[in-house]
Design a protein around this motif. Structure first.
Motif, PDB file in Angstrom:
ATOM      1  N   LEU A   1       0.827  -1.212   0.000  1.00  0.00           N
ATOM      2  CA  LEU A   1       0.000   0.000   0.000  1.00  0.00           C
ATOM      3  C   LEU A   1       0.858   1.257   0.000  1.00  0.00           C
ATOM      4  CD1 LEU A   1      -2.764  -1.025   2.584  1.00  0.00           C
ATOM      5  CD2 LEU A   1      -2.924  -1.026   0.087  1.00  0.00           C
ATOM      6  N   LEU A   2       1.964   1.215   0.741  1.00  0.00           N
ATOM      7  CA  LEU A   2       2.860   2.371   0.772  1.00  0.00           C
ATOM      8  C   LEU A   2       3.486   2.581  -0.610  1.00  0.00           C
ATOM      9  CD1 LEU A   2       3.869   4.452   2.871  1.00  0.00           C
ATOM     10  CD2 LEU A   2       5.953   3.076   3.055  1.00  0.00           C
ATOM     11  N   SER A   3       3.916   1.491  -1.236  1.00  0.00           N
ATOM     12  CA  SER A   3       4.525   1.581  -2.563  1.00  0.00           C
ATOM     13  C   SER A   3       3.543   2.140  -3.588  1.00  0.00           C
ATOM     14  CB  SER A   3       5.024   0.205  -3.004  1.00  0.00           C
ATOM     15  OG  SER A   3       5.601   0.260  -4.295  1.00  0.00           O
ATOM     16  N   GLN A   4       2.285   1.715  -3.500  1.00  0.00           N
ATOM     17  CA  GLN A   4       1.268   2.227  -4.429  1.00  0.00           C
ATOM     18  C   GLN A   4       1.097   3.733  -4.269  1.00  0.00           C
ATOM     19  OE1 GLN A   4      -2.464  -0.076  -4.567  1.00  0.00           O
ATOM     20  NE2 GLN A   4      -1.324  -1.819  -3.780  1.00  0.00           N
ATOM     21  N   GLN A   5       1.116   4.201  -3.028  1.00  0.00           N
ATOM     22  CA  GLN A   5       0.994   5.641  -2.794  1.00  0.00           C
ATOM     23  C   GLN A   5       2.214   6.400  -3.311  1.00  0.00           C
ATOM     24  OE1 GLN A   5      -0.933   6.933   1.099  1.00  0.00           O
ATOM     25  NE2 GLN A   5      -0.286   4.849   1.594  1.00  0.00           N
ATOM     26  N   ILE A   6       3.404   5.825  -3.082  1.00  0.00           N
ATOM     27  CA  ILE A   6       4.627   6.462  -3.564  1.00  0.00           C
ATOM     28  C   ILE A   6       4.595   6.596  -5.087  1.00  0.00           C
ATOM     29  CG2 ILE A   6       7.139   6.156  -3.811  1.00  0.00           C
ATOM     30  CD1 ILE A   6       7.057   4.778  -1.012  1.00  0.00           C
ATOM     31  N   GLU A   7       4.013   5.602  -5.753  1.00  0.00           N
ATOM     32  CA  GLU A   7       3.915   5.609  -7.210  1.00  0.00           C
ATOM     33  C   GLU A   7       2.671   6.337  -7.712  1.00  0.00           C
ATOM     34  OE1 GLU A   7       4.102   1.535  -8.363  1.00  0.00           O
ATOM     35  OE2 GLU A   7       6.144   1.249  -7.575  1.00  0.00           O
ATOM     36  N   LYS A   8       1.995   7.048  -6.783  1.00  0.00           N
ATOM     37  CA  LYS A   8       0.827   7.868  -7.119  1.00  0.00           C
ATOM     38  C   LYS A   8      -0.343   7.047  -7.666  1.00  0.00           C
ATOM     39  CE  LYS A   8       3.439  11.473  -6.249  1.00  0.00           C
ATOM     40  NZ  LYS A   8       3.329  12.181  -4.950  1.00  0.00           N
ATOM     41  N   LYS A   9      -0.493   5.824  -7.185  1.00  0.00           N
ATOM     42  CA  LYS A   9      -1.593   4.972  -7.621  1.00  0.00           C
ATOM     43  C   LYS A   9      -2.746   5.068  -6.623  1.00  0.00           C
ATOM     44  CE  LYS A   9       1.388   1.574  -9.936  1.00  0.00           C
ATOM     45  NZ  LYS A   9       1.844   0.157  -9.944  1.00  0.00           N
ATOM     46  N   GLU A  10      -3.954   4.943  -7.143  1.00  0.00           N
ATOM     47  CA  GLU A  10      -5.143   4.986  -6.292  1.00  0.00           C
ATOM     48  C   GLU A  10      -5.305   3.661  -5.547  1.00  0.00           C
ATOM     49  OE1 GLU A  10      -7.515   7.280  -5.574  1.00  0.00           O
ATOM     50  OE2 GLU A  10      -6.330   8.801  -6.624  1.00  0.00           O
ATOM     51  N   LEU A  11      -5.677   3.724  -4.271  1.00  0.00           N
ATOM     52  CA  LEU A  11      -5.936   2.524  -3.489  1.00  0.00           C
ATOM     53  C   LEU A  11      -7.403   2.127  -3.617  1.00  0.00           C
ATOM     54  CD1 LEU A  11      -3.995   3.330  -0.189  1.00  0.00           C
ATOM     55  CD2 LEU A  11      -3.159   2.195  -2.247  1.00  0.00           C
ATOM     56  N   ASP A  12      -7.658   0.814  -3.601  1.00  0.00           N
ATOM     57  CA  ASP A  12      -9.034   0.326  -3.710  1.00  0.00           C
ATOM     58  C   ASP A  12      -9.867   0.725  -2.500  1.00  0.00           C
ATOM     59  OD1 ASP A  12      -8.440  -0.876  -6.133  1.00  0.00           O
ATOM     60  OD2 ASP A  12      -7.887  -2.785  -5.196  1.00  0.00           O
ATOM     61  N   LYS A  13      -9.249   0.709  -1.332  1.00  0.00           N
ATOM     62  CA  LYS A  13      -9.941   1.090  -0.094  1.00  0.00           C
ATOM     63  C   LYS A  13      -8.891   1.500   0.923  1.00  0.00           C
ATOM     64  CE  LYS A  13     -10.162  -3.765   1.399  1.00  0.00           C
ATOM     65  NZ  LYS A  13     -11.044  -4.848   1.887  1.00  0.00           N
ATOM     66  N   HIS A  14      -9.335   1.931   2.111  1.00  0.00           N
ATOM     67  CA  HIS A  14      -8.401   2.432   3.112  1.00  0.00           C
ATOM     68  C   HIS A  14      -8.286   1.554   4.350  1.00  0.00           C
ATOM     69  CE1 HIS A  14      -7.836   5.990   0.760  1.00  0.00           C
ATOM     70  NE2 HIS A  14      -7.172   6.607   1.718  1.00  0.00           N
ATOM     71  N   LEU A  15      -9.199   0.609   4.539  1.00  0.00           N
ATOM     72  CA  LEU A  15      -9.129  -0.272   5.699  1.00  0.00           C
ATOM     73  C   LEU A  15      -9.066  -1.724   5.242  1.00  0.00           C
ATOM     74  CD1 LEU A  15      -9.174  -0.768   8.750  1.00  0.00           C
ATOM     75  CD2 LEU A  15     -11.679  -0.742   8.637  1.00  0.00           C
ATOM     76  N   TYR A  16      -8.006  -2.410   5.646  1.00  0.00           N
ATOM     77  CA  TYR A  16      -7.806  -3.810   5.291  1.00  0.00           C
ATOM     78  C   TYR A  16      -7.714  -4.614   6.585  1.00  0.00           C
ATOM     79  CZ  TYR A  16      -6.571  -1.894   0.711  1.00  0.00           C
ATOM     80  OH  TYR A  16      -6.591  -1.216  -0.485  1.00  0.00           O
ATOM     81  N   GLU A  17      -8.707  -5.479   6.817  1.00  0.00           N
ATOM     82  CA  GLU A  17      -8.754  -6.292   8.027  1.00  0.00           C
ATOM     83  C   GLU A  17      -8.546  -7.764   7.664  1.00  0.00           C
ATOM     84  OE1 GLU A  17     -11.461  -4.698  11.482  1.00  0.00           O
ATOM     85  OE2 GLU A  17     -12.628  -4.750   9.646  1.00  0.00           O
ATOM     86  N   PHE A  18      -7.510  -8.370   8.240  1.00  0.00           N
ATOM     87  CA  PHE A  18      -7.214  -9.764   7.964  1.00  0.00           C
ATOM     88  C   PHE A  18      -7.964 -10.686   8.916  1.00  0.00           C
ATOM     89  CE2 PHE A  18      -3.636  -8.020   5.671  1.00  0.00           C
ATOM     90  CZ  PHE A  18      -3.391  -8.956   4.665  1.00  0.00           C
ATOM     91  N   PRO A  19      -8.424 -11.825   8.428  1.00  0.00           N
ATOM     92  CA  PRO A  19      -9.049 -12.815   9.314  1.00  0.00           C
ATOM     93  C   PRO A  19      -8.021 -13.394  10.270  1.00  0.00           C
ATOM     94  CG  PRO A  19      -8.760 -13.718   7.109  1.00  0.00           C
ATOM     95  CD  PRO A  19      -8.419 -12.267   7.015  1.00  0.00           C
TER      96      PRO A  19
END
Length: 324
Positions: A295-313
């Motif tokens: 997610l950090l890399s996507q932001q650094i590359e100016k890419k849009e994130l699908d969502k902001h909260l990711y909860e793992f089972p």
């Protein structure tokens, strides 16, 4: 010291061509790329990172801020972050705050001044106002700061529900929840899951607060077990707290799990090698750390994130601190 001009001369190309290969920009044939890379390897050339930072506006470094590196959960998390970051070509700078908001703010300021590309933060702060002024990519890991910051965490409430139901299923009649610092959203989610189950089952229960520290947890549990002799189960807010409870039980001569049953939360390696081995709610630590870097890399590359909260089972792992 080997310079970019030495590499260009060895590969029989221009300095501009070497620069294009290093920065992966422009049109360069595969054969030329191979020749330049062979020259770099043969000459053991290392680019001037300061100059590249000024030119490319990137440092190829990310910061990882954790509250307590002595807590075994965070070294495990740091290892996964470092592994994933290396695959992107990032170097990780680890910052330990000791739970101090002042140290955390200083680290954030220092990292920004050094031109860091982004920060992964596991904060003990409940107030997120300071994060509004951070103008670089940011990801919250194992901590929920606010809805604006991309966050990677586990299903904390669901994990607490599973842990508490397990204690009731194995016969506990009076269960204590020792939670972590109450200012943390993850801590409160675990407490809420615990309360939901014990209240619905009409089970006698107690909730107390402690730090994520073995000694503090040990003393807290020791005092409770002396004052209330009918306690037969503990849901710990973390594995570190659970290990403190085990130590308190040993001091009092209580047998685990015959006299006292315990469930932790995290899934750290220490819980597996402790005697008795810990029943715990296991978080997918590797997957969480890896996704935080993604997610950090996507932001650094100016890419849009699908969502902001990711909860793992999460997963209930049965050890020897509860009856089978």
């Amino acid at each position: 010291m080997v310079t970019i001009r030495d590499v260009a001369k060895y590969a029989n190309v221009s300095v501009a061509t070497v620069s294009r290969v290093l920065n992966n920009k422009g049109q360069v044939s595969e054969e030329t790329k191979r020749n330049v890379r062979e020259a770099i390897e043969h000459l053991k050339y290392r680019p001037n990172l300061v100059a590249r930072t000024l030119y490319k506006k990137t440092s190829s470094m990310i910061g990882l801020i954790v509250p307590d590196i002595t807590n075994p959960f965070f070294p495990a998390l740091a290892r996964t972050v470092e592994d994933r970051a290396r695959s992107y070509g990032y170097t990780v700078i680890l910052c330990n705050t000791d739970g101090s908001t002042e140290k955390e703010a200083d680290y954030i300021s220092s990292l920004q001044q050094k031109g860091i590309d982004g920060i992964i933060i596991s904060t003990n702060r409940s107030e997120a106002d300071d994060f509004k002024d951070i103008d670089i990519p940011l990801v919250a890991l194992d901590r929920i700061v606010n809805s604006e910051i991309p966050t990677v965490t586990a299903e904390n409430k669901n994990g607490a529900i599973k842990a508490t139901k397990h204690l009731i299923d194995v016969g506990c009649q009076k269960v204590v929840h020792i939670q972590g610092p109450r200012e943390l959203a993850t801590t409160n989610d675990r407490k809420d899951g615990f309360l939901e189950v014990v209240q619905e089952a009409d089970i006698e229960h107690v909730v107390v607060e402690a730090d994520f520290d073995i000694k503090v947890a040990e003393e807290t549990a020791y005092q409770l077990l002396q004052e209330q002799t009918n306690i037969d189960g503990f849901f710990a807010g973390s594995d570190v707290i659970a290990l403190g409870i085990i130590k308190a039980a040993h001091r009092l001569g209580l047998n685990i799990p015959e006299d006292l049953q315990i469930v932790g939360f995290d899934g750290i390696e220490m819980g597996k090698i402790f005697i008795p081995s810990l029943t715990t709610i296991e978080q997918p630590i590797y997957e969480m750390g890896a996704l935080a870097v993604d997610l950090l890399s996507q932001q650094i590359e100016k890419k849009e994130l699908d969502k902001h909260l990711y909860e793992f089972p999460i997963n209930l792992v049965i050890g020897n601190t509860t009856k089978r």
